[in-house]
Design an enzyme around this catalytic site. Structure first.
Site, PDB file in Angstrom:
ATOM      1  N   SER A 187       0.879  -1.194  -0.397  1.00 31.03           N
ATOM      2  CA  SER A 187      -0.198   0.230  -0.070  1.00 31.03           C
ATOM      3  C   SER A 187       0.994   1.534  -0.042  1.00 31.03           C
ATOM      4  O   SER A 187       1.752   1.237   0.942  1.00 31.03           O
ATOM      5  CB  SER A 187      -0.856   0.050   1.360  1.00 31.03           C
ATOM      6  OG  SER A 187      -1.481   0.988   1.452  1.00 31.03           O
ATOM      7  N   ALA A 188       0.737   2.129  -0.967  1.00 34.04           N
ATOM      8  CA  ALA A 188       1.582   3.550  -0.914  1.00 34.04           C
ATOM      9  C   ALA A 188       0.090   4.492  -1.564  1.00 34.04           C
ATOM     10  O   ALA A 188      -0.828   4.782  -1.109  1.00 34.04           O
ATOM     11  CB  ALA A 188       2.198   3.167  -2.130  1.00 34.04           C
TER      12      ALA A 188
ATOM     13  N   ALA B 172      -1.432   4.338  -4.750  1.00 33.12           N
ATOM     14  CA  ALA B 172      -1.979   3.082  -5.081  1.00 33.12           C
ATOM     15  C   ALA B 172      -1.967   2.036  -4.457  1.00 33.12           C
ATOM     16  O   ALA B 172      -0.626   1.884  -3.308  1.00 33.12           O
ATOM     17  CB  ALA B 172      -2.304   2.459  -6.561  1.00 33.12           C
TER      18      ALA B 172
ATOM     19  N   ASP C 184      13.180   5.573 -11.589  1.00 32.12           N
ATOM     20  CA  ASP C 184      12.417   5.199 -10.108  1.00 32.12           C
ATOM     21  C   ASP C 184      13.547   3.949  -9.778  1.00 32.12           C
ATOM     22  O   ASP C 184      12.607   3.140  -8.814  1.00 32.12           O
ATOM     23  CB  ASP C 184      10.992   5.823 -10.239  1.00 32.12           C
ATOM     24  CG  ASP C 184      10.563   5.646  -8.886  1.00 32.12           C
ATOM     25  OD1 ASP C 184      11.843   6.327  -7.540  1.00 32.12           O
ATOM     26  OD2 ASP C 184       9.500   5.555  -7.889  1.00 32.12           O
TER      27      ASP C 184
ATOM     28  N   LYS D  50      -3.383  -3.124  -9.220  1.00 33.28           N
ATOM     29  CA  LYS D  50      -2.744  -1.966  -8.927  1.00 33.28           C
ATOM     30  C   LYS D  50      -3.921  -1.047  -8.913  1.00 33.28           C
ATOM     31  O   LYS D  50      -4.198  -0.777 -10.117  1.00 33.28           O
ATOM     32  CB  LYS D  50      -1.732  -1.324  -9.322  1.00 33.28           C
ATOM     33  CG  LYS D  50      -1.539   0.114  -8.621  1.00 33.28           C
ATOM     34  CD  LYS D  50      -0.146   0.251  -9.371  1.00 33.28           C
ATOM     35  CE  LYS D  50       0.284   1.758  -8.647  1.00 33.28           C
ATOM     36  NZ  LYS D  50       2.554   2.108  -9.171  1.00 33.28           N
TER      37      LYS D  50
END
Length: 550
Positions: free
Chosen positions: A129-130, A133, A284, A149
């Protein structure tokens, strides 16, 4: 006024974590002056921490969106001190998960059908969990394992609200900060907003993953999970489920018998391949987004995750950057200075000898060390910081590339502390760049342009006739669009001769391309070329005669 409570909370946090000391000339911000009086100072254990760590704690307390802001801001090493940028890079985007039933409802709304109709199984317990999303495990109707997602509920409204706050703070900083012209706070806020809005479009992320997968299909170096397009929308992304070992779990890698030296070399090579071969790189690439395929210990490969932030460079920036890297490998400081000027990154009034001397002062201390101890990313950052004194202008894409290189080198040294970054990178870049710029690549680009040139051919005689009429009648006008072009006025008398040379040269070039492209008999092509060159010669003679008759 509706932003005032949030602004007051931020000001209080800045003081509580002693971050008001981080802001230059904080006394200019009256709200911080009042907060210093009203808000108790940080506890001793917090006050003793480095300022970067204190900033991370404050952003974490402000909430997940500000954590994401911090992560994005960490890419702007041209604006931040190194210690703060390093601390922000370490921000972990982990937040409390929301109920799986809410995720199920969001998936059904996005796909337009009950979950049971689209998937054979769905696990409401999230895998991760971010701030943007949440990820859930599932199974397709045909038995394939996948992950879903799905965007957090009301995330768009929260981002819009916080972006509005950031913009207000940026406008305030733009008015009162003494270095606002260098920091460009509103531009930074706009960049953060653009990145966040892109991450809200999961279909865009799916497209990124699909392209990266195509670039490395059947590769021994990188695996990218497949996108399940039938189950993907702007709000839901369904991907093939992959399993691997996090790249920073060295104990697990060693237990699996992974060749870490080979893996580290592949990581560096992958960076240059993505940037200079494909012009599409994972921007990233921190340890949380990189796994290692444990099924092939002798010839290991990476597994890429999270494709929300990808980088590309313009053709021009690719060229200048590659040439700068190659000059750096050769320690050719004069060429580095020349390339910076020719790329348009520096003002034209910068003295070449001064810039070369500054570059030498940055690079020479590094080259006294063994090559295995030199960080190419560190040298590049120092070069950019030095060039800023000469009003260096860089695009955000270059800053993003620089940050990615720093991440990749960090992963490489984590896996193999003695890796020689230079020896690993140089042959890869030279090979890729030769393929991109060599004769075969040039011929391929010429072939691609032939249909366009052939389509324009019927208009050429009329254009030439019109040009000659303007020249002979004295009506030809040369319009200068910029100060750079204004210098061409001193060479205007050479224009006609140059036009003749270009006409003949272009004819020969087109004939050479035709010999490679047209699927006709050699003799016939030769006849066409002879006719074309003859026509060019006649045109040139007529051109010169017309000029002399003036």
């Amino acid at each position: 006024m509706h932003l005032l409570p949030r602004v007051l909370r931020i000001a209080a946090l800045l003081v509580r974590y002693r971050l008001d000391d981080v802001i230059d000339d904080a006394h200019r911000f009256r709200i911080l002056r009042w907060a210093r009086v009203l808000v108790p100072r940080a506890r001793a254990e917090i006050a003793s921490l480095p300022r970067g760590e204190r900033l991370v704690l404050a952003l974490t307390e402000l909430g997940p969106i500000f954590v994401k802001f911090g992560q994005i801001l960490s890419t702007r090493r041209d604006l931040l001190p190194a210690d703060i940028a390093d601390a922000l890079t370490a921000l972990q985007d982990k937040v409390t998960p929301y109920p799986g039933s809410v995720a199920r409802t969001a998936i059904e709304k996005a796909l337009g059908a009950p979950v049971e109709e689209r998937y054979a199984a769905f696990d409401e317990q999230p895998l991760a969990s971010a701030s943007i999303a949440q990820v859930h495990a599932a199974q397709m109707l045909d038995g394939r394992e996948v992950v879903i997602k799905v965007l957090r509920p009301d995330i768009r409204e929260r981002i819009d609200r916080d972006i509005e706050l950031l913009r207000a703070l940026g406008e305030l900083a733009n008015r009162v900060h003494p270095n606002a012209d260098k920091i460009r706070p509103l531009d930074v806020v706009a960049e953060i907003e653009s990145t966040l809005l892109n991450e809200l479009d999961l279909q865009r992320e799916g497209a990124n993953a699909s392209l990266l997968r195509r670039n490395f299909l059947n590769s021994d170096d990188l695996y990218v999970p497949e996108v399940i397009w039938s189950h993907t929308t702007a709000g839901v992304l369904t991907l093939e489920r992959v399993r691997g070992i996090p790249v920073d779990d060295l104990a697990a890698l060693d237990a699996a018998g992974i060749d870490r030296v080979r893996l580290a070399e592949k990581g560096v090579q992958l960076f240059y391949t993505q940037v200079f071969r494909d012009n599409f790189f994972h921007a990233d690439a921190h340890a949380g987004n990189i796994w290692v395929d444990a099924s092939r210990p002798a010839n290991p490969r990476f597994i890429a995750l999270d494709f929300g932030i990808m980088g590309t460079l313009s053709e021009q920036d690719q060229f200048w950057l590659a040439e700068n890297f190659l000059a750096l490998f050769e320690q050719d400081y004069q060429r580095i200075a020349d390339l910076h000027l020719r790329a348009g990154w520096m003002p034209e009034n910068v003295r070449m000898d001064e810039l070369e001397s500054a570059i030498r002062a940055v690079c020479e201390p590094y080259f006294t060390r063994p090559l295995s101890e030199i960080s190419l990313a560190a040298v590049l950052i120092k070069l950019f910081q030095t060039a800023r004194r000469y009003r260096l202008t860089l695009q955000p894409q270059l800053i993003l590339m620089q940050k990615t290189l720093l991440n990749i080198e960090g992963v490489g040294r984590l896996l193999h502390p003695k890796i020689d970054i230079w020896a690993t990178a140089k042959p890869v870049l030279e090979k890729i760049w030769w393929k991109r710029r060599g004769p075969k690549a040039m011929l391929k680009r010429l072939r691609q342009r032939v249909p366009e040139w052939l389509a324009a051919t019927p208009d050429m005689p009329q254009l030439m006739h019109s040009y000659l009429e303007q020249v002979t009648s004295g009506k030809l006008e040369v319009r200068i669009a910029s100060e750079d072009l204004r210098r061409l006025e001193t060479h205007s008398r050479r224009g006609p001769q140059l036009a003749v040379s270009l006409t003949i040269g272009a004819t020969f070039a087109l004939c050479a391309v035709a010999l490679q492209v047209l699927d006709t008999q050699t003799l016939r092509i030769g006849g066409v070329c002879v006719w074309a060159m003859g026509a060019a010669a006649i045109s040139a003679v007529a051109f010169i005669a017309a000029l002399r008759s003036r």
